[in-house]
Motif scaffolding. Sequence first.
Motif, PDB file in Angstrom:
ATOM      1  N   LYS A 155       0.911  -1.021  -0.107  1.00 43.66           N
ATOM      2  CA  LYS A 155      -0.114   0.086   0.062  1.00 43.66           C
ATOM      3  C   LYS A 155       0.832   1.370  -0.037  1.00 43.66           C
ATOM      4  CE  LYS A 155      -3.847  -2.246   2.592  1.00 43.66           C
ATOM      5  NZ  LYS A 155      -4.778  -2.127   1.545  1.00 43.66           N
ATOM      6  N   THR A 156       0.296   2.441  -0.517  1.00 45.67           N
ATOM      7  CA  THR A 156       0.983   3.573  -0.320  1.00 45.67           C
ATOM      8  C   THR A 156       1.063   4.435   1.032  1.00 45.67           C
ATOM      9  OG1 THR A 156      -1.050   4.788  -1.366  1.00 45.67           O
ATOM     10  CG2 THR A 156       0.464   4.007  -2.972  1.00 45.67           C
ATOM     11  N   PRO A 157       1.465   5.268   0.999  1.00 49.21           N
ATOM     12  CA  PRO A 157       1.343   5.892   2.432  1.00 49.21           C
ATOM     13  C   PRO A 157      -0.030   6.576   2.773  1.00 49.21           C
ATOM     14  CG  PRO A 157       3.393   6.714   1.581  1.00 49.21           C
ATOM     15  CD  PRO A 157       2.848   5.794   0.410  1.00 49.21           C
ATOM     16  N   GLU A 158      -0.663   6.777   1.632  1.00 48.32           N
ATOM     17  CA  GLU A 158      -2.079   7.205   1.711  1.00 48.32           C
ATOM     18  C   GLU A 158      -3.007   5.954   2.026  1.00 48.32           C
ATOM     19  OE1 GLU A 158       0.065   7.962  -0.738  1.00 48.32           O
ATOM     20  OE2 GLU A 158       0.419   9.968  -0.290  1.00 48.32           O
ATOM     21  N   GLY A 159      -2.561   4.881   1.921  1.00 51.91           N
ATOM     22  CA  GLY A 159      -3.493   3.684   2.055  1.00 51.91           C
ATOM     23  C   GLY A 159      -3.970   2.861   0.781  1.00 51.91           C
ATOM     24  N   MET A 160      -3.661   3.408  -0.356  1.00 52.56           N
ATOM     25  CA  MET A 160      -4.055   2.811  -1.883  1.00 52.56           C
ATOM     26  C   MET A 160      -3.273   1.564  -1.710  1.00 52.56           C
ATOM     27  SD  MET A 160      -4.033   4.411  -5.431  1.00 52.56           S
ATOM     28  CE  MET A 160      -5.142   5.818  -4.773  1.00 52.56           C
ATOM     29  N   THR A 161      -4.021   0.303  -2.454  1.00 53.80           N
ATOM     30  CA  THR A 161      -3.618  -0.844  -2.500  1.00 53.80           C
ATOM     31  C   THR A 161      -2.579  -0.779  -3.947  1.00 53.80           C
ATOM     32  OG1 THR A 161      -4.986  -1.947  -1.173  1.00 53.80           O
ATOM     33  CG2 THR A 161      -3.898  -3.381  -2.721  1.00 53.80           C
ATOM     34  N   VAL A 162      -1.503  -0.987  -4.028  1.00 57.07           N
ATOM     35  CA  VAL A 162      -0.758  -1.018  -5.131  1.00 57.07           C
ATOM     36  C   VAL A 162       0.125  -2.333  -5.610  1.00 57.07           C
ATOM     37  CG1 VAL A 162      -0.517   1.520  -5.300  1.00 57.07           C
ATOM     38  CG2 VAL A 162       1.250  -0.040  -4.081  1.00 57.07           C
ATOM     39  N   ASN A 163       0.499  -3.305  -4.439  1.00 59.48           N
ATOM     40  CA  ASN A 163       1.218  -4.297  -4.735  1.00 59.48           C
ATOM     41  C   ASN A 163       2.189  -4.314  -5.959  1.00 59.48           C
ATOM     42  OD1 ASN A 163      -0.614  -5.688  -3.160  1.00 59.48           O
ATOM     43  ND2 ASN A 163      -2.076  -6.385  -4.584  1.00 59.48           N
ATOM     44  N   ARG A 164       3.252  -3.314  -5.489  1.00 62.97           N
ATOM     45  CA  ARG A 164       4.463  -3.304  -6.336  1.00 62.97           C
ATOM     46  C   ARG A 164       5.831  -4.036  -5.945  1.00 62.97           C
ATOM     47  NH1 ARG A 164       3.515   3.316  -6.623  1.00 62.97           N
ATOM     48  NH2 ARG A 164       1.659   3.406  -7.994  1.00 62.97           N
ATOM     49  N   TRP A 165       6.527  -4.115  -6.825  1.00 61.30           N
ATOM     50  CA  TRP A 165       7.968  -4.686  -6.477  1.00 61.30           C
ATOM     51  C   TRP A 165       8.762  -4.003  -7.415  1.00 61.30           C
ATOM     52  CZ3 TRP A 165       9.390 -10.550  -7.885  1.00 61.30           C
ATOM     53  CH2 TRP A 165      10.817 -10.617  -7.343  1.00 61.30           C
ATOM     54  N   LEU A 166       9.317  -2.993  -6.759  1.00 62.67           N
ATOM     55  CA  LEU A 166      10.101  -1.966  -8.065  1.00 62.67           C
ATOM     56  C   LEU A 166      11.832  -2.454  -7.701  1.00 62.67           C
ATOM     57  CD1 LEU A 166       8.415   1.175  -6.513  1.00 62.67           C
ATOM     58  CD2 LEU A 166       7.937  -0.420  -8.754  1.00 62.67           C
ATOM     59  N   THR A 167      12.128  -3.146  -6.957  1.00 63.53           N
ATOM     60  CA  THR A 167      13.486  -3.538  -6.931  1.00 63.53           C
ATOM     61  C   THR A 167      13.894  -4.757  -8.003  1.00 63.53           C
ATOM     62  OG1 THR A 167      13.181  -5.074  -4.991  1.00 63.53           O
ATOM     63  CG2 THR A 167      13.779  -2.808  -4.506  1.00 63.53           C
ATOM     64  N   THR A 168      13.150  -5.126  -8.643  1.00 64.95           N
ATOM     65  CA  THR A 168      13.584  -6.391  -9.666  1.00 64.95           C
ATOM     66  C   THR A 168      12.679  -6.138 -10.881  1.00 64.95           C
ATOM     67  OG1 THR A 168      14.037  -7.920  -8.087  1.00 64.95           O
ATOM     68  CG2 THR A 168      13.351  -8.882 -10.244  1.00 64.95           C
ATOM     69  N   GLY A 169      13.305  -6.396 -12.098  1.00 62.63           N
ATOM     70  CA  GLY A 169      13.067  -6.036 -13.401  1.00 62.63           C
ATOM     71  C   GLY A 169      13.078  -7.432 -14.100  1.00 62.63           C
ATOM     72  N   MET A 170      12.216  -7.450 -15.313  1.00 59.65           N
ATOM     73  CA  MET A 170      12.231  -8.557 -16.177  1.00 59.65           C
ATOM     74  C   MET A 170      12.509  -8.297 -17.591  1.00 59.65           C
ATOM     75  SD  MET A 170      11.753 -11.674 -16.541  1.00 59.65           S
ATOM     76  CE  MET A 170      11.490 -13.058 -17.864  1.00 59.65           C
ATOM     77  N   LEU A 171      13.732  -9.072 -17.892  1.00 65.06           N
ATOM     78  CA  LEU A 171      13.956  -8.657 -19.352  1.00 65.06           C
ATOM     79  C   LEU A 171      13.731  -9.959 -20.335  1.00 65.06           C
ATOM     80  CD1 LEU A 171      15.659  -7.351 -21.812  1.00 65.06           C
ATOM     81  CD2 LEU A 171      17.767  -8.620 -20.755  1.00 65.06           C
ATOM     82  N   ALA A 172      12.757  -9.852 -21.071  1.00 65.64           N
ATOM     83  CA  ALA A 172      12.174 -11.035 -21.716  1.00 65.64           C
ATOM     84  C   ALA A 172      12.970 -11.473 -23.168  1.00 65.64           C
ATOM     85  CB  ALA A 172      10.570 -10.887 -22.072  1.00 65.64           C
ATOM     86  N   ALA A 173      12.846 -12.517 -23.503  1.00 62.38           N
ATOM     87  CA  ALA A 173      13.377 -12.959 -25.023  1.00 62.38           C
ATOM     88  C   ALA A 173      12.455 -12.233 -25.955  1.00 62.38           C
ATOM     89  CB  ALA A 173      13.609 -14.338 -25.010  1.00 62.38           C
TER      90      ALA A 173
END
Length: 202
Positions: A155-173
Amino acid sequence: MPEGFAMADLTRREFLKITGVSLAGSSLALLGFSPTAAIAEVREFKLARATETRNTCPYCAVACGVLMYSLGDRAKNAESSIFHIEGDPDHPVNRGTLCPKGAGLLDFVHSKSRLMRPEYRAPGSDHWEPISWDDALDRIGKLMKQDRDANFVAKTPEGMTVNRWLTTGMLAASASSNEVGYLTHKVMRSLGVLAFDNQARV
């Protein structure tokens, strides 16, 4: 020749007759006018005994179709060897054509520097060590879980649900099919990954 006949008794005209008949007979035999099996034969088509496999060129996001031809009966004790690669004329993307990189795929397949298995370089080490696919996938899964557990934002500090994972990225083929690309996006987005790119832009 009659008994007691010597080459010295031959006249010039008789010698030419004998050599002419011999030459004509051997020429006819070589041309196929012979009761025995023909000496010459049609060369076998080089792909006649080959196994044809359809695949996708691994280089860019165009995803051209290729036909790979290999020798080997696919038995456990026989190793197949690819000896010819060409564009797939039935593929809707390239219709049998290939760019210079795609046309040189055979050199890529048989390159001595081609990576054939996962390798791992420990922190601080100066060399790579070969590991099994099971070990590689286990390590990737373990590190992904550790990073997600430590950095997942529900959740954000305002309480909004975001479900984010920002420290990992995906490089697709980039050579993946539409189906594989769709599934890759679904899996990574469901984990909360936002950084997503494909090989063609790198």
